[in-house]
Design a protein around this motif. Sequence first.
Motif, mmCIF file in Angstrom:
data_model
loop_
_atom_site.group_PDB
_atom_site.id
_atom_site.type_symbol
_atom_site.label_atom_id
_atom_site.label_comp_id
_atom_site.label_asym_id
_atom_site.label_seq_id
_atom_site.Cartn_x
_atom_site.Cartn_y
_atom_site.Cartn_z
ATOM 1 N N LEU A 1 3.177 82.294 -28.013
ATOM 2 C CA LEU A 1 3.284 83.578 -28.706
ATOM 3 C C LEU A 1 2.942 83.376 -30.173
ATOM 4 C CD1 LEU A 1 6.601 85.166 -27.338
ATOM 5 C CD2 LEU A 1 4.336 85.051 -26.288
ATOM 6 N N GLU A 2 2.030 84.195 -30.644
ATOM 7 C CA GLU A 2 1.613 84.101 -32.046
ATOM 8 C C GLU A 2 1.716 85.460 -32.703
ATOM 9 O OE1 GLU A 2 -1.771 81.384 -33.768
ATOM 10 O OE2 GLU A 2 -2.382 82.363 -31.930
ATOM 11 N N ALA A 3 2.497 85.543 -33.775
ATOM 12 C CA ALA A 3 2.598 86.805 -34.524
ATOM 13 C C ALA A 3 1.806 86.661 -35.823
ATOM 14 C CB ALA A 3 4.051 87.118 -34.834
ATOM 15 N N ASP A 4 1.180 87.750 -36.256
ATOM 16 C CA ASP A 4 0.459 87.716 -37.530
ATOM 17 C C ASP A 4 1.445 87.382 -38.646
ATOM 18 O OD1 ASP A 4 -1.662 88.555 -36.027
ATOM 19 O OD2 ASP A 4 -1.449 90.673 -36.585
ATOM 20 N N LEU A 5 0.932 86.706 -39.672
ATOM 21 C CA LEU A 5 1.804 86.235 -40.752
ATOM 22 C C LEU A 5 2.543 87.396 -41.442
ATOM 23 C CD1 LEU A 5 2.146 83.277 -41.347
ATOM 24 C CD2 LEU A 5 0.600 83.519 -43.300
ATOM 25 N N MET B 1 7.583 83.621 -7.831
ATOM 26 C CA MET B 1 6.834 83.530 -9.090
ATOM 27 C C MET B 1 7.187 82.242 -9.826
ATOM 28 S SD MET B 1 6.791 86.287 -12.193
ATOM 29 C CE MET B 1 8.306 85.681 -12.871
ATOM 30 N N PRO B 2 6.206 81.569 -10.415
ATOM 31 C CA PRO B 2 6.542 80.375 -11.207
ATOM 32 C C PRO B 2 7.314 80.768 -12.471
ATOM 33 C CG PRO B 2 4.160 80.807 -11.251
ATOM 34 C CD PRO B 2 4.787 81.886 -10.418
ATOM 35 N N ALA B 3 7.953 79.790 -13.094
ATOM 36 C CA ALA B 3 8.659 80.061 -14.353
ATOM 37 C C ALA B 3 7.644 80.489 -15.414
ATOM 38 C CB ALA B 3 9.390 78.806 -14.812
ATOM 39 N N ILE B 4 8.099 81.364 -16.306
ATOM 40 C CA ILE B 4 7.269 81.756 -17.450
ATOM 41 C C ILE B 4 7.919 81.138 -18.678
ATOM 42 C CG2 ILE B 4 6.383 83.675 -18.815
ATOM 43 C CD1 ILE B 4 6.510 85.324 -16.204
ATOM 44 N N LEU B 5 7.178 80.292 -19.379
ATOM 45 C CA LEU B 5 7.732 79.471 -20.454
ATOM 46 C C LEU B 5 7.117 79.921 -21.770
ATOM 47 C CD1 LEU B 5 7.214 76.299 -18.285
ATOM 48 C CD2 LEU B 5 9.389 77.455 -18.706
ATOM 49 N N LEU B 6 7.964 80.500 -22.633
ATOM 50 C CA LEU B 6 7.463 81.091 -23.875
ATOM 51 C C LEU B 6 7.638 80.127 -25.036
ATOM 52 C CD1 LEU B 6 8.897 84.705 -23.430
ATOM 53 C CD2 LEU B 6 6.636 83.825 -22.759
ATOM 54 N N ALA B 7 6.512 79.719 -25.617
ATOM 55 C CA ALA B 7 6.511 78.805 -26.763
ATOM 56 C C ALA B 7 6.058 79.569 -28.002
ATOM 57 C CB ALA B 7 5.552 77.646 -26.481
ATOM 58 N N GLY B 8 6.308 79.004 -29.163
ATOM 59 C CA GLY B 8 5.828 79.636 -30.393
ATOM 60 C C GLY B 8 6.800 79.414 -31.531
ATOM 61 N N PHE B 9 6.342 79.731 -32.733
ATOM 62 C CA PHE B 9 7.112 79.479 -33.942
ATOM 63 C C PHE B 9 8.418 80.278 -33.945
ATOM 64 C CE2 PHE B 9 7.724 79.184 -38.594
ATOM 65 C CZ PHE B 9 7.476 77.838 -38.738
ATOM 66 N N MET B 10 9.354 79.866 -34.788
ATOM 67 C CA MET B 10 10.578 80.643 -34.987
ATOM 68 C C MET B 10 10.201 82.103 -35.267
ATOM 69 S SD MET B 10 12.717 78.102 -37.547
ATOM 70 C CE MET B 10 11.371 77.059 -38.113
ATOM 71 N N CYS B 11 10.928 83.033 -34.658
ATOM 72 C CA CYS B 11 10.730 84.466 -34.875
ATOM 73 C C CYS B 11 9.375 84.994 -34.383
ATOM 74 C CB CYS B 11 10.932 84.857 -36.348
ATOM 75 S SG CYS B 11 12.583 84.522 -36.940
ATOM 76 N N SER B 12 8.736 84.240 -33.513
ATOM 77 C CA SER B 12 7.465 84.754 -32.961
ATOM 78 C C SER B 12 7.722 85.775 -31.857
ATOM 79 C CB SER B 12 6.600 83.599 -32.441
ATOM 80 O OG SER B 12 7.284 82.887 -31.426
ATOM 81 N N GLY B 13 8.989 85.957 -31.462
ATOM 82 C CA GLY B 13 9.291 87.007 -30.479
ATOM 83 C C GLY B 13 9.619 86.482 -29.092
ATOM 84 N N VAL C 1 12.304 83.515 -16.693
ATOM 85 C CA VAL C 1 11.571 83.556 -17.966
ATOM 86 C C VAL C 1 12.404 82.742 -18.956
ATOM 87 C CG1 VAL C 1 10.757 85.007 -19.859
ATOM 88 C CG2 VAL C 1 10.564 85.834 -17.508
ATOM 89 N N ILE C 2 11.792 81.748 -19.570
ATOM 90 C CA ILE C 2 12.543 80.864 -20.459
ATOM 91 C C ILE C 2 11.939 80.915 -21.866
ATOM 92 C CG2 ILE C 2 13.261 78.469 -20.895
ATOM 93 C CD1 ILE C 2 13.084 78.026 -17.841
ATOM 94 N N ALA C 3 12.782 81.261 -22.844
ATOM 95 C CA ALA C 3 12.359 81.215 -24.247
ATOM 96 C C ALA C 3 12.719 79.842 -24.796
ATOM 97 C CB ALA C 3 13.068 82.307 -25.043
ATOM 98 N N LEU C 4 11.705 79.077 -25.176
ATOM 99 C CA LEU C 4 11.943 77.749 -25.749
ATOM 100 C C LEU C 4 12.353 77.913 -27.206
ATOM 101 C CD1 LEU C 4 8.627 76.262 -24.325
ATOM 102 C CD2 LEU C 4 10.914 75.962 -23.355
ATOM 103 N N GLY C 5 12.821 76.836 -27.834
ATOM 104 C CA GLY C 5 13.006 76.856 -29.278
ATOM 105 C C GLY C 5 11.647 76.613 -29.940
ATOM 106 N N GLY C 6 11.555 76.971 -31.210
ATOM 107 C CA GLY C 6 10.269 76.820 -31.902
ATOM 108 C C GLY C 6 9.762 75.389 -31.937
ATOM 109 N N GLY C 7 10.683 74.435 -31.931
ATOM 110 C CA GLY C 7 10.264 73.033 -32.024
ATOM 111 C C GLY C 7 10.209 72.320 -30.677
ATOM 112 N N THR C 8 10.637 73.003 -29.604
ATOM 113 C CA THR C 8 10.703 72.354 -28.282
ATOM 114 C C THR C 8 9.359 71.734 -27.858
ATOM 115 O OG1 THR C 8 12.259 74.123 -27.680
ATOM 116 C CG2 THR C 8 11.570 72.627 -25.917
ATOM 117 N N PRO C 9 8.254 72.461 -28.014
ATOM 118 C CA PRO C 9 6.982 71.921 -27.514
ATOM 119 C C PRO C 9 6.469 70.726 -28.312
ATOM 120 C CG PRO C 9 6.845 74.299 -27.888
ATOM 121 C CD PRO C 9 8.093 73.818 -28.541
#
Length: 181
Positions: free
Chosen positions: A101-105, A1-13, A75-83
């Motif tokens: 990853l996007e969480a409702d405000l 399986m390829p790497a799964i790279l999770l991007a998104g704001f701080m606390c987006s999960g 599975v890699i969780a990036l930092g919020g500013g990495t991307p």
Amino acid sequence: MPAILLAGFMCSGKTTLGEALARRLAVRFIDLDDAIERSCGMSVSEIFRLKGEKGFREIEVQMLHRVLNENPDGVIALGGGTPCTPGVMEMLNHMGITVWLEADLDRLIPRLMQGRSVRPLLQGLETEEEMKLFVKDKLALRNPYYSKAGHQFNSSFLENESEIEASVNRFIKTILPEVVR
Ligand code: S3P
């Protein structure tokens, strides 16, 4: 399986979902901030204090390369500013499955208020109103980077075990249907 790279704001999960997803897929989970802290022997807050945000971003990109090399199928969780370092999203899109990853405000703000103390960029934000303004400004700058991810996922529902399990199921069904059967 390829790497799964999770991007998104701080606390987006990224960490919460990433850990549960990796467990389900029986692959390694790596949190980029944790890898940085282990390698530097310092917390992210201390790195910001000693080297500034610019110094942190340099370390972050170096560590990202190392983590990707060592974990081509985790599975890699990036930092919020990495991307948001120019060129990083393009590189990540070549290295694996990128997911924004996007969480409702209304879910994100309470998580940020709770997680404020360990996040240097959130220092000095005392009220939910101040937090909301900060998030809106930052998202306006960051969404153009996050939106380069190959997939988008609503990460609003991660507050307890059953929400996490349902989110992992939805993630697999919508993003990995070809990879996991
Ligand atoms: C940051 C997010 C943090 C951490 C650092 C900077 C950011 O990671 O890398 O505090 O710029 O958004 P999380 O997204 O895991 O909180």
